[in-house]
Design a protein around this motif. Structure first.
Motif, PDB file in Angstrom:
ATOM      1  N   ALA A 271      33.440  48.574  40.026  1.00 33.70           N
ATOM      2  CA  ALA A 271      33.636  47.854  41.288  1.00 33.70           C
ATOM      3  C   ALA A 271      33.841  48.818  42.440  1.00 33.70           C
ATOM      4  N   MET A 272      34.642  49.849  42.219  1.00 32.21           N
ATOM      5  CA  MET A 272      34.898  50.800  43.309  1.00 32.21           C
ATOM      6  C   MET A 272      33.662  51.627  43.624  1.00 32.21           C
ATOM      7  N   LYS A 273      32.890  51.991  42.593  1.00 30.93           N
ATOM      8  CA  LYS A 273      31.641  52.718  42.848  1.00 30.93           C
ATOM      9  C   LYS A 273      30.654  51.816  43.579  1.00 30.93           C
ATOM     10  N   GLY A 274      30.541  50.569  43.118  1.00 28.72           N
ATOM     11  CA  GLY A 274      29.619  49.621  43.749  1.00 28.72           C
ATOM     12  C   GLY A 274      30.037  49.292  45.158  1.00 28.72           C
ATOM     13  N   ALA A 275      31.334  49.172  45.390  1.00 30.86           N
ATOM     14  CA  ALA A 275      31.821  48.871  46.731  1.00 30.86           C
ATOM     15  C   ALA A 275      31.553  50.027  47.672  1.00 30.86           C
ATOM     16  N   THR A 276      31.723  51.246  47.166  1.00 29.29           N
ATOM     17  CA  THR A 276      31.450  52.410  47.998  1.00 29.29           C
ATOM     18  C   THR A 276      29.961  52.494  48.308  1.00 29.29           C
ATOM     19  N   ALA A 277      29.128  52.235  47.298  1.00 31.36           N
ATOM     20  CA  ALA A 277      27.681  52.267  47.530  1.00 31.36           C
ATOM     21  C   ALA A 277      27.262  51.138  48.452  1.00 31.36           C
ATOM     22  N   GLY A 278      27.910  49.985  48.321  1.00 28.06           N
ATOM     23  CA  GLY A 278      27.553  48.834  49.150  1.00 28.06           C
ATOM     24  C   GLY A 278      27.892  49.026  50.606  1.00 28.06           C
ATOM     25  N   THR A 279      28.858  49.887  50.898  1.00 26.84           N
ATOM     26  CA  THR A 279      29.225  50.106  52.295  1.00 26.84           C
ATOM     27  C   THR A 279      28.518  51.313  52.866  1.00 26.84           C
ATOM     28  N   GLY A 280      27.634  51.916  52.087  1.00 23.88           N
ATOM     29  CA  GLY A 280      26.921  53.078  52.577  1.00 23.88           C
ATOM     30  C   GLY A 280      27.811  54.311  52.591  1.00 23.88           C
ATOM     31  N   GLY A 281      28.924  54.249  51.858  1.00 27.91           N
ATOM     32  CA  GLY A 281      29.821  55.378  51.807  1.00 27.91           C
ATOM     33  C   GLY A 281      30.668  55.508  53.062  1.00 27.91           C
TER      34      GLY A 281
ATOM     35  N   VAL B   6      44.432  33.250  45.349  1.00 26.49           N
ATOM     36  CA  VAL B   6      44.147  32.745  46.700  1.00 26.49           C
ATOM     37  C   VAL B   6      42.741  33.157  47.120  1.00 26.49           C
ATOM     38  N   PHE B   7      42.325  34.381  46.770  1.00 25.51           N
ATOM     39  CA  PHE B   7      40.979  34.855  47.100  1.00 25.51           C
ATOM     40  C   PHE B   7      39.917  33.955  46.484  1.00 25.51           C
ATOM     41  N   LYS B   8      40.095  33.615  45.206  1.00 23.18           N
ATOM     42  CA  LYS B   8      39.110  32.763  44.522  1.00 23.18           C
ATOM     43  C   LYS B   8      39.025  31.375  45.142  1.00 23.18           C
ATOM     44  N   VAL B   9      40.160  30.862  45.610  1.00 27.41           N
ATOM     45  CA  VAL B   9      40.175  29.522  46.215  1.00 27.41           C
ATOM     46  C   VAL B   9      39.630  29.553  47.648  1.00 27.41           C
ATOM     47  N   GLN B  10      40.104  30.506  48.432  1.00 27.57           N
ATOM     48  CA  GLN B  10      39.754  30.543  49.849  1.00 27.57           C
ATOM     49  C   GLN B  10      38.339  31.081  50.110  1.00 27.57           C
ATOM     50  N   TRP B  11      37.932  32.099  49.350  1.00 24.75           N
ATOM     51  CA  TRP B  11      36.663  32.777  49.597  1.00 24.75           C
ATOM     52  C   TRP B  11      35.752  32.525  48.407  1.00 24.75           C
ATOM     53  N   GLN B  12      35.276  31.302  48.295  1.00 28.65           N
ATOM     54  CA  GLN B  12      34.430  30.926  47.164  1.00 28.65           C
ATOM     55  C   GLN B  12      33.137  31.729  47.208  1.00 28.65           C
ATOM     56  N   GLY B  13      32.800  32.303  46.072  1.00 30.29           N
ATOM     57  CA  GLY B  13      31.600  33.129  46.007  1.00 30.29           C
ATOM     58  C   GLY B  13      31.843  34.545  46.493  1.00 30.29           C
ATOM     59  N   GLY B  14      33.112  34.905  46.709  1.00 31.09           N
ATOM     60  CA  GLY B  14      33.437  36.248  47.171  1.00 31.09           C
ATOM     61  C   GLY B  14      33.154  37.279  46.091  1.00 31.09           C
ATOM     62  N   SER B  15      32.661  38.429  46.500  1.00 33.56           N
ATOM     63  CA  SER B  15      32.308  39.491  45.555  1.00 33.56           C
ATOM     64  C   SER B  15      33.434  40.514  45.470  1.00 33.56           C
ATOM     65  N   ALA B  16      33.247  41.481  44.582  1.00 33.20           N
ATOM     66  CA  ALA B  16      34.209  42.574  44.451  1.00 33.20           C
ATOM     67  C   ALA B  16      34.275  43.375  45.753  1.00 33.20           C
TER      68      ALA B  16
END
Length: 152
Positions: free
Chosen positions: A102-112, A61-71
């Protein structure tokens, strides 16, 4: 959504009730405001659909609804769903991303920061946008009123 779309109309009605002799503008919301509200609510509706989706179907559903969505987007949805880290790791694998990266990148992407901080930041930004739109509307109304007075 309906209340936000009627906000400029309500403002017009309250202005008319304060000074009934003064003719106030249209009772239709400006197109730019309507477009912005509609676009933002589309994003909110997609997010709510994803949060309400059963975990087994989330990736599809994520791939269909949120096209171009990242990790990062996927992790935000999973956090809102209240999924545990080990469940998120298996979802990242299904999504085709290395869970550790993905979890490291997501944490870094949110500024921790925590999800609460991110939500607060989004709320602050949305109130800034609302204030800007409101300010622009007030300025436009004043300019229209000045223009009308010039030709009376």
């Amino acid at each position: 959504k309906t209340l936000l779309l009627k906000l400029p109309v309500i403002d017009t009605i309250t202005a008319q009730s304060r000074s009934p002799k003064q003719q106030v503008g249209s009772t239709i919301a400006p197109a730019m405001y309507t477009k912005m509200v509609t676009k933002q609510f589309q994003h909110i509706e997609i997010l709510l659909k994803l949060v309400g989706t059963p975990s087994e179907l989330l990736i599809d559903v994520f791939k269909v609804q949120w096209q171009g969505g990242s990790a990062l987007d996927l992790q935000a949805v999973m956090n809102l769903k209240g999924m545990k880290r080990n469940e998120q790791a298996s979802m990242f694998e299904m999504f085709g991303v290395d869970p550790v990266t993905a979890m490291k990148g997501a944490t870094a992407g949110t500024g921790g920061g925590s999800m609460t901080e991110n939500i607060q930041s989004l709320q602050d930004k949305s109130s800034d946008v609302a204030a800007k739109v409101n300010s622009d509307l007030v300025q436009m109304r004043q300019k229209v009123e000045d223009f009308r007075k010039a030709f009376r």
